[in-house]
Design a protein around this motif. Structure first.
Motif, short mmCIF file in Angstrom:
data_model
loop_
_atom_site.label_atom_id
_atom_site.label_comp_id
_atom_site.label_asym_id
_atom_site.label_seq_id
_atom_site.Cartn_x
_atom_site.Cartn_y
_atom_site.Cartn_z
N HIS A 17 0.81 -1.19 0.01
CA HIS A 17 -0.21 -0.03 -0.12
C HIS A 17 0.84 1.28 -0.05
O HIS A 17 1.79 1.23 0.75
N PHE A 18 0.55 2.38 -0.57
CA PHE A 18 1.23 3.63 -0.78
C PHE A 18 0.40 4.40 -0.36
O PHE A 18 -0.86 4.60 -0.48
N MET A 19 0.85 5.81 0.39
CA MET A 19 0.21 6.90 0.62
C MET A 19 1.14 7.92 0.56
O MET A 19 2.34 7.93 0.86
N PRO A 20 0.67 9.37 0.13
CA PRO A 20 1.46 10.31 0.07
C PRO A 20 1.77 11.13 1.40
O PRO A 20 0.76 11.04 2.22
N LEU A 21 2.84 11.59 1.61
CA LEU A 21 3.16 12.29 2.77
C LEU A 21 3.80 13.69 2.62
O LEU A 21 4.42 13.71 1.70
N SER A 22 3.64 14.71 3.40
CA SER A 22 4.48 15.95 3.06
C SER A 22 5.47 16.16 3.97
O SER A 22 5.33 15.89 5.12
N GLN A 49 -1.96 6.75 10.04
CA GLN A 49 -2.88 7.37 8.98
C GLN A 49 -3.67 6.11 8.37
O GLN A 49 -4.86 5.99 8.01
N TYR A 50 -3.08 5.27 7.87
CA TYR A 50 -3.54 3.79 7.23
C TYR A 50 -4.59 3.17 8.21
O TYR A 50 -5.81 2.87 7.87
N GLY A 88 5.48 3.65 1.38
CA GLY A 88 5.01 2.12 1.34
C GLY A 88 4.91 1.34 2.39
O GLY A 88 5.78 1.37 3.27
N LEU A 89 3.84 0.43 2.56
CA LEU A 89 3.42 -0.19 3.85
C LEU A 89 3.56 -1.58 3.53
O LEU A 89 2.81 -2.06 2.45
N ASN A 141 -8.26 -7.37 10.10
CA ASN A 141 -8.58 -7.04 8.78
C ASN A 141 -7.78 -5.95 7.99
O ASN A 141 -7.39 -6.32 7.01
N ALA A 142 -7.49 -4.90 8.67
CA ALA A 142 -6.71 -4.02 8.04
C ALA A 142 -5.11 -4.52 7.75
O ALA A 142 -4.47 -3.90 6.82
#
Length: 149
Positions: A17-22, A49-50, A88-89, A141-142
């Motif tokens: 899983h990917f997420m944007p970070l500032s 956050q995820y 990336g997680l 589940n997450a």
């Protein structure tokens, strides 16, 4: 440390899983790149956050919380403000009351990680701070959603 055991930057395919970070102005140190403690903060932000987005963490009223008991980071390339970062997680180990998250921090669009690290959460009852006997279903589940096939 021998070359064969030296940590290496990882590609995006290593993460689920990917997420944007500032990054922020205050994150840069005197050398013009992110201070090392900021990488740990980004790891923590990405994981929590995820979990919040998945409905697995209620930071204010949840009965179960995760306590960080171990952290590690390997650095491969500098990141700096105002650069966009993508986290990336993945979950490397899922236990009865603990989980080992592995995180890769990538400069936006780059194929290899600038840093890779992990941290271990032990899930405990909020009030007693004692480990849970089993992870709550929403958390489980997450976390399963972050395991590689």
């Amino acid at each position: 440390m021998s070359e064969e055991h030296r940590p290496q930057a990882q590609g995006r395919e290593a993460y689920r899983h990917f997420m944007p970070l500032s990054t922020r102005w205050m994150d840069n140190d005197i050398y013009g790149h992110l201070n090392n403690v900021i990488y740990y903060s980004l790891f923590d932000t990405a994981v929590n956050q995820y979990l919040i987005e998945q409905g697995a963490l209620d930071i204010h009223a949840g009965q179960v919380i995760g306590l960080v008991v171990e952290t590690h980071c390997n650095f491969f390339a500098s990141l700096a403000f105002p650069q966009r970062v993508e986290a990336g997680l993945r979950v490397a180990h899922l236990g009865r009351s603990s989980v080992r998250y592995e995180i890769g921090l990538f400069a936006a669009g780059e194929p290899l990680s600038a840093a890779c690290g992990h941290f271990v959460h032990v899930y405990v009852e909020r009030e007693s701070r004692r480990p849970v006997s089993a992870l709550p279903p929403a958390t489980l589940n997450a976390l399963k959603g972050l395991q590689l096939p």
